[in-house]
Design an enzyme around this catalytic site. Structure first.
Site, PDB file in Angstrom:
ATOM      1  N   LYS A  22       0.826  -1.208   0.000  1.00 51.77           N
ATOM      2  CA  LYS A  22       0.000   0.000   0.000  1.00 51.77           C
ATOM      3  C   LYS A  22       0.861   1.259   0.000  1.00 51.77           C
ATOM      4  CE  LYS A  22      -1.455   2.316   3.505  1.00 51.77           C
ATOM      5  NZ  LYS A  22      -2.124   3.172   4.495  1.00 51.77           N
ATOM      6  N   ASN A  23       1.893   1.273   0.850  1.00 46.68           N
ATOM      7  CA  ASN A  23       2.705   2.471   0.991  1.00 46.68           C
ATOM      8  C   ASN A  23       3.483   2.802  -0.279  1.00 46.68           C
ATOM      9  OD1 ASN A  23       1.818   2.846   3.590  1.00 46.68           O
ATOM     10  ND2 ASN A  23       3.608   1.904   4.548  1.00 46.68           N
ATOM     11  N   ARG A  93      -3.417  10.901   4.036  1.00 52.47           N
ATOM     12  CA  ARG A  93      -2.250  11.772   3.921  1.00 52.47           C
ATOM     13  C   ARG A  93      -1.540  11.645   2.583  1.00 52.47           C
ATOM     14  NH1 ARG A  93       0.203  14.267   7.823  1.00 52.47           N
ATOM     15  NH2 ARG A  93       2.209  13.887   6.815  1.00 52.47           N
ATOM     16  N   CYS A 117      -4.537   9.147   9.611  1.00 51.92           N
ATOM     17  CA  CYS A 117      -4.675   8.485  10.910  1.00 51.92           C
ATOM     18  C   CYS A 117      -4.309   9.421  12.056  1.00 51.92           C
ATOM     19  CB  CYS A 117      -3.774   7.255  10.976  1.00 51.92           C
ATOM     20  SG  CYS A 117      -4.379   5.848  10.045  1.00 51.92           S
ATOM     21  N   ARG A 122       2.008  14.855  12.107  1.00 56.64           N
ATOM     22  CA  ARG A 122       2.909  14.475  11.023  1.00 56.64           C
ATOM     23  C   ARG A 122       2.905  15.617  10.010  1.00 56.64           C
ATOM     24  NH1 ARG A 122       1.586   8.560   9.027  1.00 56.64           N
ATOM     25  NH2 ARG A 122      -0.591   9.139   9.299  1.00 56.64           N
ATOM     26  N   PRO A 123       3.603  16.705  10.331  1.00 54.93           N
ATOM     27  CA  PRO A 123       3.552  17.888   9.470  1.00 54.93           C
ATOM     28  C   PRO A 123       4.207  17.628   8.123  1.00 54.93           C
ATOM     29  CG  PRO A 123       5.223  18.149  11.151  1.00 54.93           C
ATOM     30  CD  PRO A 123       4.461  16.908  11.505  1.00 54.93           C
ATOM     31  N   VAL A 124       3.874  18.487   7.162  1.00 54.46           N
ATOM     32  CA  VAL A 124       4.412  18.338   5.812  1.00 54.46           C
ATOM     33  C   VAL A 124       5.478  19.397   5.541  1.00 54.46           C
ATOM     34  CG1 VAL A 124       2.348  17.238   4.888  1.00 54.46           C
ATOM     35  CG2 VAL A 124       2.515  19.742   4.894  1.00 54.46           C
ATOM     36  N   ASP A 125       6.063  19.959   6.576  1.00 56.80           N
ATOM     37  CA  ASP A 125       7.069  20.999   6.422  1.00 56.80           C
ATOM     38  C   ASP A 125       8.218  20.542   5.518  1.00 56.80           C
ATOM     39  OD1 ASP A 125       5.451  21.516   8.625  1.00 56.80           O
ATOM     40  OD2 ASP A 125       6.975  22.727   9.614  1.00 56.80           O
ATOM     41  N   LEU A 126       8.703  19.308   5.723  1.00 51.19           N
ATOM     42  CA  LEU A 126       9.842  18.839   4.941  1.00 51.19           C
ATOM     43  C   LEU A 126       9.479  18.705   3.471  1.00 51.19           C
ATOM     44  CD1 LEU A 126      11.427  16.123   7.278  1.00 51.19           C
ATOM     45  CD2 LEU A 126      11.919  18.574   7.136  1.00 51.19           C
ATOM     46  N   ASP A 308       5.136   0.574  11.656  1.00 49.64           N
ATOM     47  CA  ASP A 308       3.860   0.010  11.202  1.00 49.64           C
ATOM     48  C   ASP A 308       3.654  -1.435  11.641  1.00 49.64           C
ATOM     49  OD1 ASP A 308       3.028   2.336  10.044  1.00 49.64           O
ATOM     50  OD2 ASP A 308       3.440   1.742   7.982  1.00 49.64           O
ATOM     51  N   ILE A 330       9.246   6.697  16.346  1.00 50.52           N
ATOM     52  CA  ILE A 330       8.884   7.357  15.088  1.00 50.52           C
ATOM     53  C   ILE A 330       7.720   8.321  15.279  1.00 50.52           C
ATOM     54  CG2 ILE A 330       8.258   7.019  12.678  1.00 50.52           C
ATOM     55  CD1 ILE A 330      10.980   5.849  13.432  1.00 50.52           C
ATOM     56  N   ARG A 400      -8.578   0.081   4.942  1.00 53.65           N
ATOM     57  CA  ARG A 400      -7.652   1.051   4.355  1.00 53.65           C
ATOM     58  C   ARG A 400      -6.331   0.404   3.972  1.00 53.65           C
ATOM     59  NH1 ARG A 400      -5.791   5.018   7.877  1.00 53.65           N
ATOM     60  NH2 ARG A 400      -4.732   5.743   6.005  1.00 53.65           N
TER      61      ARG A 400
END
Length: 425
Positions: A22-23, A93, A117, A122-126, A308, A330, A400
């Protein structure tokens, strides 16, 4: 809303076919936006998450068709307005990763900030910093990212990630393949899914090298073409079913198509715990000949132990003799499954990012509630070993990320079934 009913105590025996990851599949789907040629993915998992992203791609103008033989056909011949609304992106996400390909190909995009989830911030800054390094102009407004490339398009850059991030590494790769010149990504994630994305991009005409190491080099090209690509087998599904096989003494399961080297950290701990792991032609065999011994575990970026699989490992350690210390490094707030496992009789003491599991516990069936994707399947593993019936609710989380879970387990002897919602409920 459907539930899963499990009557525990039955050992698992037989074969379980491992689906595509999935990932990886989600990022490969986003890659279709980079070309006006068709992209067909085989070994494609049929999941709620992949369908969510398929809906978003269709909204962007992509032709999306599920085909026989676990194949997904996508053709972004012409794209419509590069707008990804909140009602679609909030569900998952990974939908946010359409931003980079849209900027690279179309030159501008408006994409909602993501949801997903509830396992911590889990910011998207990077992600955004990487896109800015390639020349994108980014503005945040009212929950959306408004981004555009310079008149000449994105330009290659040296990007050093301040921390290892799978999502940011993949997003930067997706944008940089069409950028002018060379891009060098440093401190990259090394997960197998990164190498899978690079392989697919290269099959489409990109020039990506070093994927699977800490440094990835990308030589930008002006155009990509269509391709056929097989999604890598899912190492998280592999690990999950391995621990399901180990939940009851006598378990003996062949995980078909599993890639042994993708789960080295898990295999080492399972062997210490008393589980037999053997690479075979066509997959990995997992046997539990006798009792289990508690072992400690700490999550880490690949090749370390995957976050995970942490919840599933906790469920298995509740059946092991002794105390197991589990450290989550993590994500914060990723022990929400502990109280639900405790309802089944597990003895778990959570303190911050550390949990102590004391076993063996005589688990007994009870109604429990899934809190997120991986937590939900930990309850299934515990239910396989518990006496009596375990009823897992809110299994939309399971859908999911796990394809036909109840079918795969029941084919190996588990007493598990899906219970459909009734009008009275």
């Amino acid at each position: 809303m459907d539930s899963i009913s499990i009557r525990g105590g039955s050992r698992l025996s037989g074969d379980i076919e491992i689906s595509g990851a999935k990932n990886s599949a989600l990022k490969l789907m986003a890659a279709c936006l980079l070309t006006d040629g068709p992209l067909e993915l085989s070994r494609m998992p049929r999941l709620a998450d992949t369908r969510f992203l398929g809906h978003l791609l269709a909204r962007l103008g992509v032709t999306v068709e599920e085909r026989a033989g676990a194949k997904l056909f996508m053709h972004a011949n012409t794209l419509g307005e590069p707008f990804a609304p909140y009602d679609l992106v909030r569900k998952m996400r990974a939908s946010f990763n359409v931003l980079g390909p849209l900027i690279a190909r179309v030159g501008h995009a408006k994409v909602s900030l993501p949801g997903g989830c509830a396992i911590g911030a889990r910011p998207v800054d990077l992600h955004l910093q990487a896109l800015e390094a390639l020349g994108a102009e980014i503005e945040l407004s009212e929950g959306y990212v408004n981004a555009k490339a310079p008149a000449g398009g994105l330009t290659g850059a040296r990007i050093v990630f301040p921390m290892v991030s799978v999502g940011a590494t993949e997003h930067a790769m997706l944008a940089a393949v069409l950028a002018k010149g060379e891009t060098v990504l440093e401190n990259c994630a090394r997960e197998p899914e990164i190498a899978d994305l690079a392989g697919c991009l290269n099959a489409m005409g990109a020039k990506v090298s070093g994927a699977g190491t800490a440094t990835i080099t990308i030589e930008g090209v002006s155009k990509l073409h269509g391709a056929d690509w097989a999604v890598v087998p899912d190492r998280i599904e592999t690990g999950t079913y391995a621990m399901a096989a180990a939940a009851v003494p006598g378990g003996d399961v062949l995980l078909k198509d599993a890639i042994f080297d993708h789960n080295g950290a898990l295999w080492a701990l399972l062997r210490k715990a008393g589980v037999e792991i053997q690479a075979e032609e066509g997959g990995v065999r997992v046997k539990r000949p006798g009792g289990l011994t508690a072992v400690d575990m700490q999550t880490a970026p690949f090749p370390g132990f995957p976050t995970d699989l942490q919840a599933q490992f906790m469920a298995l350690m509740s059946l092991a003799d002794g105390a197991s210390v589990i450290r989550e490094t993590i994500f914060e707030n990723r022990f929400m499954h502990a109280p639900e496992l405790s309802r089944l009789g597990a003895r778990i003491d959570v303190r911050g990012n550390e949990a102590v599991v004391r076993g063996p516990c005589a688990l007994k069936g009870a109604p429990v509630m899934a809190t997120d994707l991986r937590a939900s399947v930990s309850l299934v593993i515990a239910g396989l070993a518990a006496e009596g019936e375990t009823m897992v609710s809110r299994i939309y989380h399971l859908d999911r990320g796990f394809e036909r879970l109840e079918d795969k387990l029941s084919a190996c002897g588990a007493q598990i079934r899906r219970v459909a919602e009734t009008a009275e409920n």
